[in-house]
Design an enzyme around this catalytic site. Structure first.
Site, mmCIF file in Angstrom:
data_model
loop_
_atom_site.group_PDB
_atom_site.id
_atom_site.type_symbol
_atom_site.label_atom_id
_atom_site.label_comp_id
_atom_site.label_asym_id
_atom_site.label_seq_id
_atom_site.Cartn_x
_atom_site.Cartn_y
_atom_site.Cartn_z
ATOM 1 N N GLY A 65 95.692 25.460 20.807
ATOM 2 C CA GLY A 65 94.488 26.274 21.015
ATOM 3 C C GLY A 65 93.231 25.444 21.156
ATOM 4 O O GLY A 65 92.132 25.954 20.990
ATOM 5 N N LEU A 66 93.382 24.154 21.470
ATOM 6 C CA LEU A 66 92.197 23.297 21.639
ATOM 7 C C LEU A 66 91.917 23.009 23.114
ATOM 8 O O LEU A 66 91.228 22.040 23.446
ATOM 9 C CB LEU A 66 92.362 21.989 20.851
ATOM 10 C CG LEU A 66 92.474 22.182 19.330
ATOM 11 C CD1 LEU A 66 92.600 20.837 18.621
ATOM 12 C CD2 LEU A 66 91.263 22.940 18.772
ATOM 13 N N ASP A 71 88.098 28.238 28.402
ATOM 14 C CA ASP A 71 88.579 26.860 28.213
ATOM 15 C C ASP A 71 88.127 25.957 29.362
ATOM 16 O O ASP A 71 87.668 24.835 29.142
ATOM 17 C CB ASP A 71 90.115 26.825 28.140
ATOM 18 C CG ASP A 71 90.651 27.402 26.849
ATOM 19 O OD1 ASP A 71 89.921 28.167 26.188
ATOM 20 O OD2 ASP A 71 91.804 27.090 26.497
HETATM 21 O O1 PMV Z 1 94.616 30.000 23.083
HETATM 22 P P1 PMV Z 1 93.490 29.879 22.099
HETATM 23 O O2 PMV Z 1 93.930 29.622 20.699
HETATM 24 O O3 PMV Z 1 92.412 28.920 22.553
HETATM 25 O O4 PMV Z 1 92.797 31.325 21.998
HETATM 26 C C1 PMV Z 1 92.235 31.957 23.077
HETATM 27 C C2 PMV Z 1 91.037 32.760 22.664
HETATM 28 C C3 PMV Z 1 91.199 34.267 22.804
HETATM 29 O O5 PMV Z 1 89.901 34.821 22.642
HETATM 30 C C4 PMV Z 1 92.109 34.802 21.695
HETATM 31 C C5 PMV Z 1 91.783 34.665 24.162
HETATM 32 C C6 PMV Z 1 90.883 34.404 25.388
HETATM 33 O O6 PMV Z 1 91.422 34.430 26.529
HETATM 34 O O7 PMV Z 1 89.648 34.211 25.254
#
Ligand code: PMV
Length: 308
Positions: free
Chosen positions: A104-105, A148
């Site tokens: 999740g990073l 991300d």
């Molecule tokens: O995959 P992670 O642990 O980085 O989590 C994603 C973050 C959420 O808000 C749960 C999903 C999203 O698409 O924003």
């Protein structure tokens, strides 16, 4: 088609400071870049028709970039290079990462952003890099919110609302964050589905929790503008409780947050999808006892400093 890759590129990992899960339902999130998440180098092979290769030492990864490959990293890498009109053969790409994969990073976004930068060059606009990264991210994550890739390309601290360009968040004083991977595996898609099911079954209770998580983002940004890390820590505490109320914490994460608070953290919460993955702690003025406490328990914490 561009014939050459640039020799070097890097991209950030990410940690969500506030607003995860709620961001999926339209409220803002606050995320921070983890510098040098992925670093790549590219060199031409003797024969430009030879398949390119991609190797990342920290992930024990070495894949040929061929259309026949079923490896998602190979498929995503070709998707990104194709999107950038970059060369699809004839290059050895090697690199390293400070990010554990699948925790999740933002490791996959850091990889796809760095690949896009190898093809587009260091001067490329962040938005073009993000577009190319998303072409690869869709292979890994279906329809990601895009947070991300935005953080991987821009770094720093960003306020993000799904479907909009993110805005940088100014700091008045340096901000140190401690990210601690739990080592517990989870799937983001399962965790997102868990929240959706709670919203479907108990909308009158779950919707206000989503709204609190969204409101926490702007209260957190105001605390940062005032340099008040005590209030930010308190907001993080509230958010961990609310995320637990939505069903996305886990006993390991609750225990790690308690450890952080016992060793001087001003606040601690799960970060990202929860269920496993990482926690995020806000260290007090001296982070050493906090770092030492996690190291003594066998964790590998990452201390990040964001500067104004
Ligand atoms: O995959 P992670 O642990 O980085 O989590 C994603 C973050 C959420 O808000 C749960 C999903 C999203 O698409 O924003």
């Amino acid at each position: 088609m561009t014939l050459a890759l640039h020799p070097h590129a890097e991209a950030c990992g990410k940690t969500i400071v506030l607003g995860e899960h709620a961001v999926v339902h339209g409220t803002p999130a606050l995320a921070a870049g983890l510098p040098r998440g992925v670093t790549l180098r590219a060199r031409p092979l003797a024969d430009p028709r030879q398949p390119s290769t991609l190797a990342i030492a920290a992930w024990d990864l070495c894949v040929p970039l061929t259309v026949e490959s079923e490896h998602p990293v190979a498929q995503a890498a070709l998707e990104v290079l194709g999107h950038c009109d970059g060369p699809l053969t004839g290059w050895a790409i090697e690199g390293d990462s400070t990010l554990p994969a699948g925790a999740g990073l933002g490791s996959s976004a850091a990889l796809t952003v760095a690949l896009a930068r190898l093809a587009l060059g260091p001067e490329a606009e962040a938005e073009s890099v993000v577009e190319a990264s998303l072409a690869g991210e869709r292979i890994f994550h279906g329809e990601p919110s895009g947070i991300d890739s935005q953080v991987a390309a821009r770094g720093g601290l960003l306020r993000f609302v799904r479907g909009h360009a993110p805005t940088p968040v100014p700091l008045s004083v340096p901000l140190r964050l401690l990210v601690v991977p739990s080592g517990v595996q989870r799937r983001t898609a399962d965790q997102v589905a868990r929240v959706r099911s709670r919203l479907d079954r108990l909308p009158g209770l779950a919707r206000p929790l989503i709204d609190v998580l969204g409101r926490a983002v702007d209260e957190g940004i105001a605390a940062l503008a005032a340099g008040d890390h005590g209030v930010l820590g308190e907001i993080m505490q509230v958010c961990h409780g609310v995320l637990a109320g939505l069903g996305v914490s886990a006993p390991a994460l609750d225990a790690m947050c308690s450890t952080a608070l016992r060793h001087g953290a001003l606040g601690a919460k799960l970060t990202g999808a929860g269920g496993g993955g990482c926690i995020l702690a806000l260290p007090g003025p001296d982070p050493a006892p906090l770092v030492d406490a996690f190291v003594a328990q066998g964790y590998a914490p990452l201390l990040v400093e964001l500067t104004p």
